[in-house]
Design an enzyme around this catalytic site. Sequence first.
Site, PDB file in Angstrom:
ATOM      1  N   TYR A 113       0.825  -1.222   0.000  1.00  0.00           N
ATOM      2  CA  TYR A 113       0.000   0.000   0.000  1.00  0.00           C
ATOM      3  C   TYR A 113       0.859   1.271   0.000  1.00  0.00           C
ATOM      4  O   TYR A 113       2.025   1.241   0.305  1.00  0.00           O
ATOM      5  CB  TYR A 113      -1.086  -0.012   1.072  1.00  0.00           C
ATOM      6  CG  TYR A 113      -0.726  -0.097   2.540  1.00  0.00           C
ATOM      7  CD1 TYR A 113       0.520   0.222   3.056  1.00  0.00           C
ATOM      8  CD2 TYR A 113      -1.718  -0.482   3.449  1.00  0.00           C
ATOM      9  CE1 TYR A 113       0.771   0.170   4.416  1.00  0.00           C
ATOM     10  CE2 TYR A 113      -1.468  -0.541   4.812  1.00  0.00           C
ATOM     11  CZ  TYR A 113      -0.220  -0.210   5.282  1.00  0.00           C
ATOM     12  OH  TYR A 113       0.027  -0.264   6.630  1.00  0.00           O
ATOM     13  N   GLU A 114       0.213   2.340  -0.389  1.00  0.00           N
ATOM     14  CA  GLU A 114       0.896   3.637  -0.577  1.00  0.00           C
ATOM     15  C   GLU A 114       1.994   3.537  -1.628  1.00  0.00           C
ATOM     16  O   GLU A 114       3.010   4.211  -1.567  1.00  0.00           O
ATOM     17  CB  GLU A 114       1.457   4.132   0.767  1.00  0.00           C
ATOM     18  CG  GLU A 114       1.543   5.638   0.897  1.00  0.00           C
ATOM     19  CD  GLU A 114       0.193   6.323   0.766  1.00  0.00           C
ATOM     20  OE1 GLU A 114       0.091   7.185  -0.119  1.00  0.00           O
ATOM     21  OE2 GLU A 114      -0.745   5.982   1.504  1.00  0.00           O
ATOM     22  N   GLY A 115       1.746   2.709  -2.650  1.00  0.00           N
ATOM     23  CA  GLY A 115       2.710   2.539  -3.742  1.00  0.00           C
ATOM     24  C   GLY A 115       3.597   1.341  -3.496  1.00  0.00           C
ATOM     25  O   GLY A 115       4.372   1.325  -2.545  1.00  0.00           O
ATOM     26  N   GLN A 151       7.764   2.535  -6.085  1.00  0.00           N
ATOM     27  CA  GLN A 151       8.787   3.345  -5.407  1.00  0.00           C
ATOM     28  C   GLN A 151      10.080   3.356  -6.213  1.00  0.00           C
ATOM     29  O   GLN A 151      10.736   4.382  -6.374  1.00  0.00           O
ATOM     30  CB  GLN A 151       9.080   2.797  -3.996  1.00  0.00           C
ATOM     31  CG  GLN A 151       7.892   2.654  -3.079  1.00  0.00           C
ATOM     32  CD  GLN A 151       7.128   3.944  -2.892  1.00  0.00           C
ATOM     33  OE1 GLN A 151       7.708   5.032  -2.854  1.00  0.00           O
ATOM     34  NE2 GLN A 151       5.815   3.846  -2.814  1.00  0.00           N
TER      35      GLN A 151
END
Lengths: 249, 594
Positions: free
Chosen positions: B436-438, B443
Amino acid sequence: MKIVVPVKRVIDANVKVRLKADGSAVDSDNAKMSMNPFDEIAVEEAIRLKEAGAAGEIVAVSIGSDACQDVLRAALAMGADRALLIRTEAVLEPLAVAKLLREVVAREQPRLVICGKQSTDGDANQAGQMLAGLLGWPQATFASKLDLGTDGATVTREIDGGLEIIAVTLPAVVTTDLRLNSPRYTTLPNIMKAKKKPLDVVALDEFGVDTRPRLTTLGLAEPAARSAGVRVADVAELLAKLKNEAKVI
Amino acid sequence: MSQYVAPVRDMLFVMQELAGLADVGALPGWEEAGAELAEAVLEEAGRFAGEVIAPLNVVGDREGSRLVDGKVVVPAGFAEAYHQFVEAGWGGISSPEAFGGQGLPQLLAKPVTEMWKSACLAFSLCPMLTQGALEALLHHGTPEQQNAYLAKLVSGEWTGTMNLTEPQAGSDLSAVRSRAMPEGDHYRLFGNKIFITWGEHDVTENIVHLVLARLPDAPAGVKGISLFVVPKYLLNADGSLGERNDVQCVSLEHKMGIHGSPTAVLAYGESAGAIGYLVGEPNRGLEYMFTMMNHARLAVGLEGVAISERAYQQARDYARERVQGRALGHESAGAIIRHPDVRRMLLTMKSQTEAMRALAYVTAAYMDQAARHPDPAERARYQSRVELLTPVVKGWCTETAQEVTSLGVQVHGGMGFIEETGAAQHMRDARIITIYEGTTGIQANDLLGRKTLREQGKTLLALIEEMRTDTARVGALDGEAFRQLAAAQDVAIKELEGATRHLIEAATVDPRLAFAGAVPYLMLLGTVCGGWQMTRAAGAAQARIAAGETAAFYRAKIDTALFYAEHILPRAMTHAYVVQHGARSTLALDESAF
């Protein structure tokens, strides 16, 4: 009504205490330090009295090195109004502490002093009683409940085999037991506010009190290590061991 | 069952010796944020985390949040602990004072966040998402929106959510389909959102949803997405709670970990349409989301640190207690911590956890410098550092947490595989953080594409020079350990530089050759940055020892840095090799051959 609460900086209750390698003293050089847990209860009780409208100003007092400012700030963050540090590098005995607190009482004129019943390092359980004696005030020790009136207080004490309820006239010294209350978690805004509350530092010499030690420590020893347990075959053997070896039944 | 004891001393060491707490405290408006305040804040937060939040971790995992008769039931104790959390004012630690926060720097806020995440990751997500929602409104909301919502979000009396994902729009948000139809001064929203963390619950009286949706005339793709604020309960003119909005929790996901956190499927506009208000300008929603991305990604990177710390503490405590086998050099059976391989595992956990923490806090301090340094050129320089290191902290710390939590299970042996021990929970909980969050892949693409290739490695090459200066300084200290540390670090830096130059070159030939090595490159940079921080830590510890400090704590810093240099840093060579030689084989296989 003003309340004075003495607080002591001690090795944190969760730290496993060790002696220094040469056995001369407890090794506190790198140990985590905290407010004596009984004193935390005392601060909490004072704050509750203030919140209930029974008390006015709360003054926290500590005696020790500059490092003791952290426990005073902790008391301020909990809700004490101001703090006083009596600065000394010496380790004082309970009588010296009581004498200094008598001077603090003379300056501050509180109607109530709430102390922890003992500190978890020295375990002496004397300073509160001695302070009451020096002041000629009534004392209510080991309080597990405190009801404060304008002229007196009703205190429930934990004694062997039960509870004792006593009435004392004010001014008085009360010492706290473990079950008096559960100290609150300090809030972040109060930690911030505590930085702005007054904390006075006064050198011990200014009190003109004889704090020289009257005791000599002959030696220190760690408790014997616990030896390994043994497995017993049956209840009969267990009873026999309890009776004959441990001699507890 | 394991306790959590916040590593306050380690945290303060990193803050003071590596991240420059004194420098942050010298920035305008943060004069109070010195060592004394940091210690008081960390001590109290640590106590709260250990005593109030940590006991929720196992309960949250076993009970999970459940949907019962259309209502979300959170695990026992979560609501009470949350109310205590609000009462204690922790939610507002870094929020503006104008809305009731304490306005403290990130360097103070992030260690406190780490504690909540170590104590109970599932619980910590609620304040974290609230933080995201409040930042969106703080930066892009109208004054009316700010007055309506911010104070309640800062205090935590209301919680916030971020509604991005839809079934067809995950990593690619250009595929968002939710619609917003204009109606007077507001909009009516229709659509389904999934994976909404803490998307529905009764812990607080209201929930403030931030929702991505398209206006009727919006262009296709990423430039046609707008941001809306959609409260669960509409507000009356006087700010009191009014009617229930048309947003419903349709179901909760059954997950591998973080069971305590309700992950909701939300349906907007099942009847008349959910009433929402546009945040900022039309069609700029995704851009607004990206302004908050650095914070959110750094926070998830911290989850890697936090869960590694918790797994380490549990494994260490177990290894000290579990008696099994006679270790070499011992007369009788003893605790397994005596066995060399158990020590190796524990040190692999400990050294990487410390390295990750240091890099995360240093990045937090860069954020503070980027926000408040008086010199605009310095602000820009720090900002480019933050942007470079954010995907590294996110990607490397979360990937490393997989190894660390897995070792935590391994240290427990067969008992680690048994859920009652609690070691497995950390591993399951950790599994989401690389996603999650990329994801790590996202990244790494960000690191390589936007943060490295786009500027020909300018920021990174400057960072490498700083690493060299620091390494030389520590290498010159008196003692064989420091020469060893510096030598290992020098080799790793050289590998990093070589790989960087290779990628810049490869991208000009065929970008696919560069991006095939993006994740190994991210891990390379993380590993070398970790070594850099461990080397600095050893140097700082030596300075304290030289000044007369006797604590074993400082000696341990040097020993741990040496372990990192000998066991972890050599991985830099592998990563660099893969970056430089592994691209063609990654791309060679025909799709049909998989």
